[in-house]
Design an enzyme around this catalytic site. Structure first.
Site, PDB file in Angstrom:
ATOM      1  N   ASP A   1      34.894  19.377  18.587  1.00  9.96           N
ATOM      2  CA  ASP A   1      35.330  20.766  18.633  1.00  9.96           C
ATOM      3  C   ASP A   1      35.730  21.053  20.091  1.00  9.96           C
ATOM      4  OD1 ASP A   1      35.547  23.588  17.957  1.00  9.96           O
ATOM      5  OD2 ASP A   1      33.675  23.826  19.044  1.00  9.96           O
TER       6      ASP A   1
ATOM      7  N   CYS B   1       0.836  -1.207   0.000  1.00 10.90           N
ATOM      8  CA  CYS B   1       0.000   0.000   0.000  1.00 10.90           C
ATOM      9  C   CYS B   1       0.866   1.250   0.000  1.00 10.90           C
ATOM     10  CB  CYS B   1      -0.909   0.022   1.231  1.00 10.90           C
ATOM     11  SG  CYS B   1      -2.129  -1.303   1.296  1.00 10.90           S
TER      12      CYS B   1
ATOM     13  N   ASP C   1      31.702  25.230  12.789  1.00  7.86           N
ATOM     14  CA  ASP C   1      31.697  23.762  12.797  1.00  7.86           C
ATOM     15  C   ASP C   1      30.771  23.185  11.725  1.00  7.86           C
ATOM     16  OD1 ASP C   1      33.411  23.603  15.033  1.00  7.86           O
ATOM     17  OD2 ASP C   1      31.726  23.917  16.392  1.00  7.86           O
TER      18      ASP C   1
END
Length: 765
Positions: free
Chosen positions: A437, A24, A659
């Protein structure tokens, strides 16, 4: 919240009714993609929703989508962002998937099926044929009508679905029984029990499936319930004494609240909007939004999130973000998007499902012909083909992946881990390098000024204050953590920042501007990182002045007089605290066999100091933002001593704008929500609070969800791989086939729901 007007929009979310299996889903997606103007469409069986993006929307785009779905035999309606809070009649007690229908169907079927259960005990008893016909008929045509209706619609649309298989199978068993009943010479060999037990078991499976689906979506419903229906808006010029009885407000619907309104929040109430506190101090419970179990003390100027729970005090809040712009709305949208999207493995499943139903019907026909020839018995041929049709219903196949994704991403969101990209779930188990970081990720991200070192010999206190006021003035309006540290230092000393003009940011370097007063009035000054001064003629001197601060792990900037031949004026050092759990997080990652690295723009000595203190495996220092992504790519294809290139799977953890490229380049990007929106947009996972243990938790829940997907797909396929041959050989009756089919759907849903028992390592409640 109000439902956004989807007209003239390029993106639509629709609730789909009538889907029963994976085939479906494929048919609805195909119909949507064939609609003119549609650029992309995805359909989810577990959530029963479709998300569609138009390339060229028009005023009747929504109507076109609904019409296309209805032509395929399914129901469609616009989805509300809050979901349907009313009782769903389809799942009510007497509804289509209700328990009432199941119980009556079983009650009517029991007398017919009882002889089959008594036979192994040596008891041979059977209900009179006419009574079997009388009891079986309402089960077949009343309780089973849904299968005829849906199957007929699928045929009109030129497709096949699960309901068509059930309708064909049970009708064959019922029809054969009626034939045998009318043919008195064959001794009343009836098979009504096969038809009625199959229908009853499928109805039971549908009821269990509906219950399980409801549980898998519980996390989203819990988030939606955090929205109050109204807000207490007060006149912005009214001053309310915290000890007074707060009756000077208007209680208005939440959708009527606008940014800038002043909202009153009583103790123990849900905060209705994102904003900042204008008056009051209180502990705020944000656990259902961030996963942080300990209430957070908030005071004047603190930011609050709509949906969080106010503690012991009255608050006055200035609304900043309402409706779809609020954090809660964005979280709900992100999680719903994830649950509707498909990981790559699901695309393969969809391709299989598209040809599954026609293939099963063909197998059933071939089996019927073969058994008729082999046994010269129409009844044996029909019964075995019925068993094939029933056991092969691909419902479990369609639910296997979305059920696991709903459960996994839902429980992750509960604990502050927002997974926005389902592909993350497939890649998390491969991660072997995690890169962090430094500032705001490894460290708290709340630096403070630690030293000002002028290049002038024997500087006076007045000069130090002048440097501080001037550098703080350059930073006015900046949201950078170092700017906030300078402005805080000025405030502590009782000084005033010297405003500047012609301010401009130099990406990856610093800020430049002209002070309006003081020693350097109207001169171009620049405050920038020492690392960016490598080509400065006095770099050695600047670095010598900064070295002591670097060795202490400080972040160091320099104030430069641009107009006076780039003359260095002072060294400015900032200290930041390493997060308390950083060391244990790194240790845990290493224990899992995952290597770690840290990327920083800081000086090598400063970065190494931080890296060594927490046990980071590799430190990359003095890295400009533009090169962070290059390091990620190098780590992904590292050349080993043997000369072979080994593919590594890298996760990047960051929080700042600089970043974002590295987060996007990594296989899995994780952004701290304490950072910028840009970083969160680039990341596949957002961590809703700064606890580094969430990194391990995010990898863990992603792995567990991926394992559940694989387990579910294995069992969904194995049920058919074993069941179809058994049915073809006559070792599986229609009744048992119906039970196995219902069991397979319930099994994959129940297996997915086991994820709800997951608890993160950072969970301290």
């Amino acid at each position: 919240m109000s439902t956004p007007n989807q007209e003239n929009s390029s993106f639509f979310t629709l609730d789909i009714g009538g889907m029963t299996c994976a085939s479906c889903v494929s048919r609805v997606e195909k119909a949507l993609m064939n609609t003119p103007g549609v650029e992309a469409a995805t359909v989810n069986l577990a959530t029963e929703q479709a998300r569609i993006r138009f390339l060229t929307p028009s005023t009747d785009s929504l109507e076109k989508l609904i019409t296309a779905i209805q032509k395929m035999g399914y129901e469609a309606s616009p989805s509300s962002p809050l979901g349907d809070q009313s009782n769903n009649t389809k799942n009510s007690y007497w509804g289509e998937n209700g328990l009432g229908r199941v119980l009556i169907s079983f009650a009517l079927s029991a007398p017919i099926a009882l002889p089959m259960l008594l036979m192994p005990l040596g008891i041979h008893w059977a209900l009179a044929p006419k009574w079997q016909l009388l009891l079986a008929t309402p089960v077949q045509f009343f309780f089973g009508w849904r299968f005829y209706r849906s199957g007929f619609k699928s045929l009109l649309a030129g497709i096949g679905n699960m309901d068509l298989l059930v309708a064909l199978g049970t009708s064959s068993a019922y029809g054969l029984s009626v034939y045998e009943l009318l043919n008195q010479s064959n001794g009343h060999q009836l098979y009504f029990e096969g038809a009625v037990v199959v229908i009853s078991m499928v109805l039971l499976g549908k009821w269990l499936e509906a219950k399980a689906k409801k549980e898998t979506g519980e996390a989203i419903r819990s988030l939606k319930k955090l929205w109050p229906e109204s807000a207490k808006v007060i006149n912005p010029y009214t001053s309310i004494d915290q000890s007074a009885n707060p009756d000077q407000y208007r209680n208005i619907p939440l959708e009527q609240v606008l940014p800038g309104d002043h909202v009153l929040v009583l103790p123990g109430e849900r905060i209705p909007v994102d904003g900042k506190i204008l008056a009051g101090i209180s502990n705020i419970d944000e656990s259902l939004l961030t996963g942080e179990s300990i209430p957070v003390l908030k005071m004047v100027d603190s930011k609050v999130i709509g949906g969080s729970l106010n503690g012991e005090s009255l608050l006055i809040i200035e609304a900043m973000a309402v409706g779809t712009e609020s954090v809660l709305a964005k979280i709900i949208t992100l999680v719903e998007d994830t649950q509707t999207q498909k990981p790559p493995i699901q695309k393969l499943v969809d391709q299989v499902s598209a040809i599954f139903v026609p293939s099963v019907i063909l197998i059933a026909v071939i089996s019927a012909i073969a058994n008729w020839i082999a046994y010269d018995s129409m009844s044996i041929a029909i019964l075995r083909s019925v068993s094939i049709l029933v056991i092969a219903c691909p419902c479990a196949l369609g639910l296997a992946t979305p059920a696991a994704i709903m459960a996994g991403t839902g429980i992750a969101a509960k604990f502050g881990i927002l997974i926005k990209d389902p592909q993350v779930l497939e890649e998390a188990h491969r991660i072997d390098i995690v890169v962090f970081d430094k500032t705001g990720t490894i460290t708290v991200g709340d630096p403070s000024l630690t030293a000002i070192i002028p290049f002038e010999i024997n500087p006076s206190e007045m000069l130090l204050n002048e440097i501080l006021s001037t550098t703080a003035g350059l930073q006015l309006g900046s949201e950078h953590p170092l700017a906030k540290a300078l402005l805080a230092a000025v405030k502590i000393k009782g000084l005033q920042p010297i405003s500047s003009v012609d301010n401009k940011a130099i990406p990856g370097i610093g800020l430049q501007g002209k002070p309006s007063a003081g020693l350097w009035a109207n001169k171009n000054l620049c405050i920038q990182s020492v690392q960016s001064l490598k080509n400065h003629p006095q770099y050695e001197l600047i670095n010598e002045y900064a070295q002591t601060q670097f060795e202490a792990g400080q972040t160091v900037s320099a104030l430069i007089d641009v107009d006076l031949e780039q003359t260095p004026l002072a060294i400015i050092a900032f200290g930041d605290t390493v997060k308390p759990n950083a060391k244990t997080t790194i240790k845990s990652l290493h224990s899992l066999g995952i290597k770690t690295a840290m990327i920083s723009g800081d000086n090598i000595a400063a970065a190494n100091k931080v890296g060594k203190s927490i046990g980071i495996g590799k430190v990359y220092a003095q890295i400009m933002p533009a090169y962070k992504a290059e390091i990620i790519k190098d780590l992904q294809t590292k050349i080993h001593n043997s000369g072979n290139i080994k593919r590594h799977w890298v996760a990047m953890i960051g929080d700042g704008i600089n970043d974002a490229p590295a987060l996007a380049a990594a296989d899995i990007g994780m952004a701290m929500s304490t950072g910028t929106d840009v970083a969160m947009q680039a990341a596949g996972i957002t961590l809703m609070h700064g606890d580094l243990n969430l990194v391990i938790d995010a990898i863990d829940i992603s792995k567990r969800t991926w394992n559940k997907i694989r387990q579910n797909l294995f069992w969904a396929f194995i049920f058919n791989a074993i069941g179809i041959p058994l049915a073809a050989l006559g070792l599986l009756s229609p009744a048992l086939a119906g039970s196995a089919m219902a069991l397979s759907s319930f099994f994959v849903l129940s297996n997915a729901l086991l994820l709800k028992q997951w608890k993160p390592t950072s969970f301290t409640r």
